[in-house]
Design an enzyme around this catalytic site. Structure first.
Site, mmCIF file in Angstrom:
data_model
loop_
_atom_site.group_PDB
_atom_site.id
_atom_site.type_symbol
_atom_site.label_atom_id
_atom_site.label_comp_id
_atom_site.label_asym_id
_atom_site.label_seq_id
_atom_site.Cartn_x
_atom_site.Cartn_y
_atom_site.Cartn_z
ATOM 1 N N ARG A 195 0.845 -1.190 0.000
ATOM 2 C CA ARG A 195 0.000 0.000 0.000
ATOM 3 C C ARG A 195 0.886 1.248 0.000
ATOM 4 O O ARG A 195 2.061 1.189 0.344
ATOM 5 C CB ARG A 195 -0.921 -0.006 1.218
ATOM 6 C CG ARG A 195 -1.825 -1.233 1.298
ATOM 7 C CD ARG A 195 -2.586 -1.263 2.606
ATOM 8 N NE ARG A 195 -3.467 -2.419 2.709
ATOM 9 C CZ ARG A 195 -3.115 -3.609 3.191
ATOM 10 N NH1 ARG A 195 -1.867 -3.789 3.629
ATOM 11 N NH2 ARG A 195 -3.974 -4.597 3.252
ATOM 12 N N LYS A 220 -1.715 -1.967 7.550
ATOM 13 C CA LYS A 220 -3.114 -1.551 7.696
ATOM 14 C C LYS A 220 -3.797 -2.268 8.842
ATOM 15 O O LYS A 220 -4.573 -1.670 9.594
ATOM 16 C CB LYS A 220 -3.862 -1.808 6.386
ATOM 17 C CG LYS A 220 -5.317 -1.380 6.423
ATOM 18 C CD LYS A 220 -6.004 -1.654 5.115
ATOM 19 C CE LYS A 220 -7.471 -1.225 5.172
ATOM 20 N NZ LYS A 220 -8.175 -1.496 3.902
ATOM 21 N N HIS A 280 -4.244 2.871 -5.061
ATOM 22 C CA HIS A 280 -4.489 1.568 -4.429
ATOM 23 C C HIS A 280 -4.823 0.498 -5.466
ATOM 24 O O HIS A 280 -4.652 -0.698 -5.206
ATOM 25 C CB HIS A 280 -5.620 1.674 -3.415
ATOM 26 C CG HIS A 280 -5.753 0.456 -2.544
ATOM 27 N ND1 HIS A 280 -4.852 0.160 -1.538
ATOM 28 C CD2 HIS A 280 -6.660 -0.558 -2.551
ATOM 29 C CE1 HIS A 280 -5.212 -0.969 -0.945
ATOM 30 N NE2 HIS A 280 -6.304 -1.428 -1.545
ATOM 31 N N ARG A 283 -2.286 -2.143 -6.251
ATOM 32 C CA ARG A 283 -2.301 -3.377 -5.451
ATOM 33 C C ARG A 283 -3.240 -4.405 -6.084
ATOM 34 O O ARG A 283 -2.921 -5.593 -6.133
ATOM 35 C CB ARG A 283 -2.724 -3.052 -4.012
ATOM 36 C CG ARG A 283 -2.789 -4.254 -3.063
ATOM 37 C CD ARG A 283 -3.007 -3.751 -1.634
ATOM 38 N NE ARG A 283 -3.353 -4.802 -0.694
ATOM 39 C CZ ARG A 283 -2.478 -5.564 -0.045
ATOM 40 N NH1 ARG A 283 -1.178 -5.418 -0.271
ATOM 41 N NH2 ARG A 283 -2.882 -6.475 0.814
ATOM 42 N N TRP A 306 -2.845 -10.407 3.851
ATOM 43 C CA TRP A 306 -4.238 -10.475 4.270
ATOM 44 C C TRP A 306 -4.384 -11.506 5.380
ATOM 45 O O TRP A 306 -3.714 -12.533 5.390
ATOM 46 C CB TRP A 306 -5.131 -10.875 3.099
ATOM 47 C CG TRP A 306 -5.349 -9.782 2.102
ATOM 48 C CD1 TRP A 306 -6.115 -8.666 2.260
ATOM 49 C CD2 TRP A 306 -4.793 -9.687 0.775
ATOM 50 N NE1 TRP A 306 -6.081 -7.889 1.128
ATOM 51 C CE2 TRP A 306 -5.283 -8.489 0.198
ATOM 52 C CE3 TRP A 306 -3.946 -10.505 0.019
ATOM 53 C CZ2 TRP A 306 -4.947 -8.087 -1.080
ATOM 54 C CZ3 TRP A 306 -3.613 -10.108 -1.261
ATOM 55 C CH2 TRP A 306 -4.103 -8.903 -1.800
ATOM 56 N N TYR A 315 -9.921 -12.438 -6.397
ATOM 57 C CA TYR A 315 -9.012 -12.551 -7.546
ATOM 58 C C TYR A 315 -9.010 -13.947 -8.166
ATOM 59 O O TYR A 315 -8.287 -14.198 -9.130
ATOM 60 C CB TYR A 315 -7.590 -12.187 -7.116
ATOM 61 C CG TYR A 315 -7.473 -10.808 -6.526
ATOM 62 C CD1 TYR A 315 -7.592 -9.671 -7.330
ATOM 63 C CD2 TYR A 315 -7.273 -10.622 -5.160
ATOM 64 C CE1 TYR A 315 -7.502 -8.398 -6.781
ATOM 65 C CE2 TYR A 315 -7.184 -9.351 -4.607
ATOM 66 C CZ TYR A 315 -7.303 -8.251 -5.427
ATOM 67 O OH TYR A 315 -7.219 -6.994 -4.884
#
Length: 349
Positions: A195, A220, A280, A283, A306, A315
Site C-alpha cells: 500500500r 493496515k 491503491h 495493489r 491479508w 481474484y
C-alpha cells in the site's frame, strides 16, 4: 491535609470533583465535568445507584456510545487507517451520540443506513459505517462486558466490488509519464503489492537486499510482516541507494510524507489516458497479475498480508488453469460425453 470526600471544589479547577467509594467497592476520584454543584451531586447519585444495582442485582450500568467511542479509539490508535476510523465515528455522532449502548436497536441501525443512503452515499460506504458499529458493539459485549447483547447488523446488498487493474501495456504507459520519484513508487507497488503508506514509510534499516526481504512494522491491520522482494523490487530499491540515509523513497532529498495521489499523480493518470484509476488499484493490479500467472490464493494471501481468504478470493476469477480440462470436454470434434438431444427425443419412436 485530609482529602475531601463526596462532591467538592478544587482550587485548580472550575469543575466540581467527586471522591467516593461506590457500593461495588470501586474507588472513584474524578471530575464531574460541571460547574454546578446540583448537577455534580445528581451525577454522583446516578453512579452510586448504578454501582449498587451492579453489586446487589448483577445489573450492568448504562454505558454511553460516547464512552465506548473513547475506549474504541484508544484501542485503534495504532492503525494506519486511524483517521478513517475517527472520521466514521464523527459521521455516526448525529445518529447515536446521545444514546446508551443498550438503546442502539435494529431501528437505530436502520435509520443510520437509510439516512446515509439518502445523503448520496453508496452501499459500500454505508457498510463501512455499519461494520464499525458492529465491531464496537462486539468489543463492548465480548471484551469489556458493558452489554449483554446487541442487534444483528447485516451489511447492505448491492455493494459493487471494485475491479480495476492495469494491463502490462497500460502499466508501462503510466510509468513512462510519471516523474522519477513517482515512477519509483508505482514500479515498487506493482512489484510488491504494498500500500502507499507502507511504501513511503519503508526505511533502509528494514531492508535486506542480499536476502531480498523487507520488513513492515506498520501495516493496515496493525500486524508487522516480512515482504519478499522479487528482482523488479530489488532494482527499484538499488536505484534509491544514497538518496537518503533513512527513508527508501524520497522527493528532492526529503522523505515522502504526503499523500501520493497529488497533482503529479493526477497529471500522470491523465497523460497515460487512464480512467477511474487510484493508487491503491496498483495493489489490485499486482494481485490480478499474480493470479493470472498461476499464484494460488493461499500464496497470494501470505504475499499480500491479508489475514483471511475473503479478500483474496475476489481474484480467483483470474486463474482458469484448473478448469481447462473441463472446458475442453465439449471441443468441436472431440464429442466426449455429449449426447444428441434429437436422438433422445425420437429414440422411442
Amino acid at each position: 491535609m485530609a482529602r475531601e470526600i463526596g462532591v467538592f471544589k478544587r482550587p485548580d479547577s472550575r469543575f466540581y470533583w467527586i471522591n467516593v467509594t461506590l457500593p461495588n467497592g470501586k474507588r472513584l476520584r474524578q471530575s464531574a465535568g460541571t460547574e454546578s454543584r446540583e448537577e455534580a451531586e445528581a451525577y454522583l447519585a446516578k453512579l452510586t445507584l448504578d454501582a449498587y444495582r451492579e453489586a446487589h442485582f448483577g445489573i450492568k450500568p448504562e454505558r454511553s456510545w460516547q464512552d465506548a467511542v473513547v475506549r474504541y479509539l484508544e484501542l485503534k490508535a495504532s492503525l494506519r487507517s486511524f483517521r478513517d476510523v475517527q472520521r466514521i465515528c464523527r459521521q455516526l455522532h448525529p445518529y447515536v451520540g446521545g444514546l446508551t449502548l443498550n438503546q442502539i436497536s435494529g431501528d437505530v441501525v436502520w435509520t443510520i443506513a437509510q439516512g446515509e443512503l439518502k445523503r448520496g452515499n453508496k452501499p459500500a460506504t454505508v457498510n463501512r459505517y455499519l461494520a464499525l458499529i458492529r465491531n464496537l458493539l462486539h468489543m463492548a459485549r465480548d471484551e469489556w462486558q458493558w452489554i449483554d447483547n446487541f442487534p444483528k447488523i447485516r451489511m447492505l446488498s448491492g455493494e459493487v466490488e471494485r475491479d480495476r487493474w492495469l494491463t502490462r501495456e497500460e502499466a508501462e504507459r503510466l510509468i513512462q509519464v510519471c516523474p522519477s520519484h513517482l515512477a519509483a513508487l508505482v514500479r515498487f507497488a506493482l512489484a510488491t503489492g504494498l500500500r502507499a503508506r507502507e511504501i513511503t514509510g519503508l526505511e533502509w534499516n528494514r531492508v535486506d537486499l542480499s536476502r531480498r526481504t523487507a520488513w513492515l512494522n506498520q501495516t493496515k491491520n496493525g500486524t508487522p510482516r516480512g515482504v519478499p522482494l522479487n528482482h523488479d523490487a530489488v532494482v527499484v530499491l538499488q536505484e534509491q541507494i544514497g538518496l537518503h540515509p533513512q527513508s527508501c523513497f524520497t522527493y528532492r532529498g526529503k522523505p515522502i510524507g504526503w499523500d501520493v495521489t497529488n497533482t503529479a499523480w493526477h497529471n500522470a493518470i491523465k497523460k497515460a489516458e487512464l480512467e477511474d484509476f487510484r493508487f491503491h488499484d496498483l495493489r489490485h493490479t499486482w494481485a490480478s497479475w499474480h493470479r493470472q500467472a498461476g499464484t494460488s490464493c493461499d500464496e497470494l494471501k501470505d504475499l499480500g498480508g491479508w489475514k483471511s481468504r475473503v479478500m483474496v478470493d475476489r481474484y480467483a476469477k483470474f486463474a482458469t488453469e484448473h478448469l481447462q480440462a473441463a472446458a475442453s470436454r465439449i471441443e468441436e470434434g472431440r464429442g466426449g460425453n455429449v449426447v444428441s438431444l434429437s436422438r433422445l427425443r425420437h429414440g422411442h419412436k
